[in-house]
Design an enzyme around this catalytic site. Sequence first.
Site, PDB file in Angstrom:
ATOM      1  N   TRP A  49       0.841  -1.207   0.000  1.00  0.00           N
ATOM      2  CA  TRP A  49       0.000   0.000   0.000  1.00  0.00           C
ATOM      3  C   TRP A  49       0.869   1.248   0.000  1.00  0.00           C
ATOM      4  O   TRP A  49       0.597   2.210  -0.718  1.00  0.00           O
ATOM      5  CB  TRP A  49      -0.966  -0.003   1.178  1.00  0.00           C
ATOM      6  CG  TRP A  49      -2.033  -1.048   1.055  1.00  0.00           C
ATOM      7  CD1 TRP A  49      -2.283  -2.074   1.925  1.00  0.00           C
ATOM      8  CD2 TRP A  49      -2.994  -1.193  -0.002  1.00  0.00           C
ATOM      9  NE1 TRP A  49      -3.332  -2.830   1.478  1.00  0.00           N
ATOM     10  CE2 TRP A  49      -3.786  -2.321   0.300  1.00  0.00           C
ATOM     11  CE3 TRP A  49      -3.256  -0.487  -1.169  1.00  0.00           C
ATOM     12  CZ2 TRP A  49      -4.837  -2.757  -0.529  1.00  0.00           C
ATOM     13  CZ3 TRP A  49      -4.293  -0.918  -1.997  1.00  0.00           C
ATOM     14  CH2 TRP A  49      -5.065  -2.030  -1.673  1.00  0.00           C
TER      15      TRP A  49
ATOM     16  N   ASP B 262      -1.332   6.745   6.528  1.00  0.00           N
ATOM     17  CA  ASP B 262      -2.402   5.871   6.069  1.00  0.00           C
ATOM     18  C   ASP B 262      -2.662   4.897   7.222  1.00  0.00           C
ATOM     19  O   ASP B 262      -1.857   4.006   7.473  1.00  0.00           O
ATOM     20  CB  ASP B 262      -1.948   5.128   4.807  1.00  0.00           C
ATOM     21  CG  ASP B 262      -2.974   4.091   4.340  1.00  0.00           C
ATOM     22  OD1 ASP B 262      -4.035   3.955   4.988  1.00  0.00           O
ATOM     23  OD2 ASP B 262      -2.693   3.415   3.319  1.00  0.00           O
TER      24      ASP B 262
ATOM     25  N   LYS C 146     -11.922  -1.610   7.202  1.00  0.00           N
ATOM     26  CA  LYS C 146     -11.164  -2.596   7.996  1.00  0.00           C
ATOM     27  C   LYS C 146     -11.629  -2.565   9.452  1.00  0.00           C
ATOM     28  O   LYS C 146     -12.061  -3.580   9.969  1.00  0.00           O
ATOM     29  CB  LYS C 146      -9.660  -2.340   7.902  1.00  0.00           C
ATOM     30  CG  LYS C 146      -8.981  -3.027   6.721  1.00  0.00           C
ATOM     31  CD  LYS C 146      -8.995  -2.226   5.468  1.00  0.00           C
ATOM     32  CE  LYS C 146      -8.341  -2.956   4.289  1.00  0.00           C
ATOM     33  NZ  LYS C 146      -7.664  -2.026   3.397  1.00  0.00           N
TER      34      LYS C 146
HETATM   35  C1  LIG Z   1      -7.047  -1.606   2.252  1.00  0.00           C
HETATM   36  C2  LIG Z   1      -5.984  -0.604   2.321  1.00  0.00           C
HETATM   37  C3  LIG Z   1      -5.848   0.412   1.363  1.00  0.00           C
HETATM   38  C4  LIG Z   1      -6.730   0.497   0.149  1.00  0.00           C
HETATM   39  O1  LIG Z   1      -8.011   0.860   0.465  1.00  0.00           O
HETATM   40  P1  LIG Z   1      -9.128   1.078  -0.640  1.00  0.00           P
HETATM   41  O2  LIG Z   1     -10.266   1.577   0.174  1.00  0.00           O
HETATM   42  O3  LIG Z   1      -9.376  -0.232  -1.299  1.00  0.00           O
HETATM   43  O4  LIG Z   1      -8.627   2.089  -1.609  1.00  0.00           O
HETATM   44  C5  LIG Z   1      -4.855   1.345   1.532  1.00  0.00           C
HETATM   45  N1  LIG Z   1      -4.035   1.295   2.575  1.00  0.00           N
HETATM   46  C6  LIG Z   1      -4.120   0.336   3.509  1.00  0.00           C
HETATM   47  C7  LIG Z   1      -3.172   0.336   4.661  1.00  0.00           C
HETATM   48  C8  LIG Z   1      -5.099  -0.641   3.419  1.00  0.00           C
HETATM   49  O5  LIG Z   1      -5.193  -1.596   4.352  1.00  0.00           O
END
Ligand SMILES: *Cc1c(COP(=O)(O)O)cnc(C)c1O
Length: 360
Positions: free
Chosen positions: A103, A170, A194
């Site tokens: 990511w 993030d 999540k």
């Molecule tokens: C799942 C995830 C993403 C991507 O998320 P989307 O909503 O599918 O764009 C980005 N960063 C992390 C750390 C993730 O776990």
Amino acid sequence: MNRIYNFSAGPGILPVPVLEEASQAVLEFNGSGMSILELSHRGKWYDPVHAEATALVLSTLGLTESEYTVAFMGGGASLQFALLPLNFLRPGQVADYVDAGEWGAKAIAEAQQVGTVHIAGSSKATKYDRLPELTPSRVGRYFHFTTNNTIEGTQVFDLPPSGGAPLVVDASSDIFGVDRDYSKFDLIYAGAQKNAGPAGVTMVVIRKSFLATASKGMSPMLSYLTQCEKQSLYNTPPVFPIYVVGLTLKWIAAEGGVKAVAARNAAKAKLIYDALDAAPSVYTPCVAVKAHRSWMNLTFRLATPELEKAFLAEAQAAGMDGLPGHRNVGGFRASIYNAFPVAGCQALADLLTDFAQRKG
Ligand SMILES: *Cc1c(COP(=O)(O)O)cnc(C)c1O
């Protein structure tokens, strides 16, 4: 209701009381005579939902409305990979990024479209099996890292040295799941699916003094300044996901807040890691450094493909779903987000121990 143990990495498990209340609201919201899905986003029924979710995001993180602002946006965390440099990085400027997982690598690729990226550290050479050593540029416009590497199973517990640059994270896969001092961050973004709600909304929390330095004159849909100034109501926001985020945050408060939930998460992870570590001839955790192991996504392999196949079949027969690792990584990944029950972690730990005794 027949609930299995859902180890999915995302969209992930949600608390049952949240699902119950949300399903009731899908039929009728709060005596309005309408479904939550039918409410105007500019009306007396939805206004308090939006305001409450906004306030709860901040209070759950221990942040104040005088210092921080919240935007609820579509497009997933992936859209934020692009919006962050578009809003904050100008040609000729450098931004620091940590390359500790897939990511983060995607975030880096987006920033490279806009400006210059200084890779403050990378563990790519060892397939992201640990967190890298860091050397900040000391001239960064901001310093970006992923708090929890969802795919690889590493998690950052200590603040990295940012060289004085504003910290941007993030936090998609551990927001509200670990007790941090969030006031150290200038921008926090997290897709809800999540730890915090359904897919469809991303929370972006920005320190107001940092927001004031964002680029002006951008397309309004892409502009943090516009999104925040309009309180996420520039256009139709994802009403239902925002509502469910609010419910989830009320559930966290009822569970004792982030501190209590984080302590339970640590204990949940320990159950499973202890079972893995007790049988090293059968199981190999994918993360090489114990202190870097995630509480949220626990990644491991078995000694042979045959053993992995046999283990997966037993786990499925025992009512455990979502355990295979990310398609780019293989092996197994047990995602045990906030709503994942202790009993499910114990069940997996017991199966790991029992399987190792029989096959080891
Ligand atoms: C799942 C995830 C993403 C991507 O998320 P989307 O909503 O599918 O764009 C980005 N960063 C992390 C750390 C993730 O776990």
